[in-house]
Design an enzyme around this catalytic site. Structure first.
Site, short mmCIF file in Angstrom:
data_model
loop_
_atom_site.label_atom_id
_atom_site.label_comp_id
_atom_site.label_asym_id
_atom_site.label_seq_id
_atom_site.Cartn_x
_atom_site.Cartn_y
_atom_site.Cartn_z
CG ASN A 167 -1.91 1.13 1.19
OD1 ASN A 167 -1.55 2.28 1.41
ND2 ASN A 167 -3.17 0.83 0.90
CG ASP A 204 -5.94 0.45 3.19
OD1 ASP A 204 -6.70 0.81 4.11
OD2 ASP A 204 -5.95 0.98 2.08
CE LYS A 229 -2.48 5.19 0.59
NZ LYS A 229 -2.87 4.57 -0.70
#
EC number: 2.5.1.55
Length: 284
Positions: free
Chosen positions: A26, A250, A60
């Site tokens: 991720n 995640d 992110k």
């Protein structure tokens, strides 16, 4: 019906060609972990004969909580990507969140990704289009499959037709996602038969309505991926982690890295079967 081919170097991506795996982690947690995960993906995909593009985020920017880990940032992230390319010879996909990031990222990686939450931001789309890079567009959870043609048109107006579309589920009430299997063919149709891929990892998100991070349904990753592959897609998007319970982002939706090979064996078997069928037109 003729399907559009988008080339990532020597990898051809199309709805009627053998599926391409867009897989990795991720977010870049560390240089060493990225090397470890990439090496495992490369080993498995080479063994199974699956075309492969490594995926990770350097930032992110859309985390739920201000306290959540975001990644190493642009400069350090590009250094890690360059080392991965030099070491393993892989193609790389990563996402950008601001127009100013588009060109510096496109100078290093092979595919730049438009995040779902930002897919209608015209300034960002135009900046990404100008790079000339291959683009992966995540379908927003709040946008119907039929509306994706408008986003593709923005890229075309910007002079870039090298567009891949990616479904990652649709809002189903509050804090839940479902995948409309009929939507894949609609996305193909409205985009001029552009390649369509399936992000099974993020489709498994299921939020705690009062929590600071996304939950997930990792136990169902194989069955949801099998359903998507049965449609006949250009590629599969999957994130894995050697220790999902302690992943920095995640983890609840991530495939355990040790399960990658048996998982991909199933996906390849389904893809080979479905794409061996004669085209069947049931519209008339």
């Amino acid at each position: 019906m003729k399907q559009k081919v988008v080339s990532i170097g020597d990898i051809n991506v199309a709805n009627d060609l053998p599926f391409v795996l867009f897989g990795g982690m991720n977010v870049l947690e560390s240089r060493d972990l990225a090397m470890r995960i990439c090496e495992h993906y490369v080993t498995v995909t080479q063994k199974l004969g699956i075309p492969y593009v490594f995926k990770a985020s350097f930032d992110k920017a859309n985390r739920s909580s201000i306290h959540s880990y975001r990644g190493p940032g642009l400069e350090e992230g590009m250094k890690i990507f360059q080392e991965l390319k030099q070491t393993f010879g892989v193609k790389i996909i990563t996402d950008v969140h601001e127009p100013s990031q588009a060109q510096p990222v496109a100078d290093v990686v092979d595919v730049i990704q438009l995040p779902a939450f930002l897919a209608r931001q015209t300034d960002l789309v135009e900046a990404m289009a100008k790079t000339g890079a291959v683009i992966n567009v995540k379908k927003p959870q709040f946008v119907s499959p039929g509306q994706m043609g408008n986003i593709v048109d923005k890229f075309k107006e910007g002079g870039n037709e090298k567009v891949i579309l990616c479904d990652r589920g649709a809002n189903f009430g509050y804090d839940n996602l479902v995948v409309d299997m009929l939507g894949f063919s609609i996305m193909k149709k409205v985009s001029g038969n552009s390649p369509v891929i399936f992000d099974v990892t993020h489709a498994l998100q299921c939020r705690d309505p009062f929590g600071a991070a996304s939950g997930g349904r990792r136990a169902q990753v194989a069955e949801l991926a099998r359903a998507g592959m049965a449609v006949g897609l250009a590629g599969l998007f999957i994130e894995a982690h050697p220790d999902p319970e302690h992943a920095k982002c995640d983890g609840p939706s991530a495939l355990p890295l040790a399960k990658l090979e048996p998982f991909l064996k199933q996906m390849k078997a389904i893809d080979d079967l479905v794409k061996g069928f004669e085209e069947l037109d049931t519209s008339k």
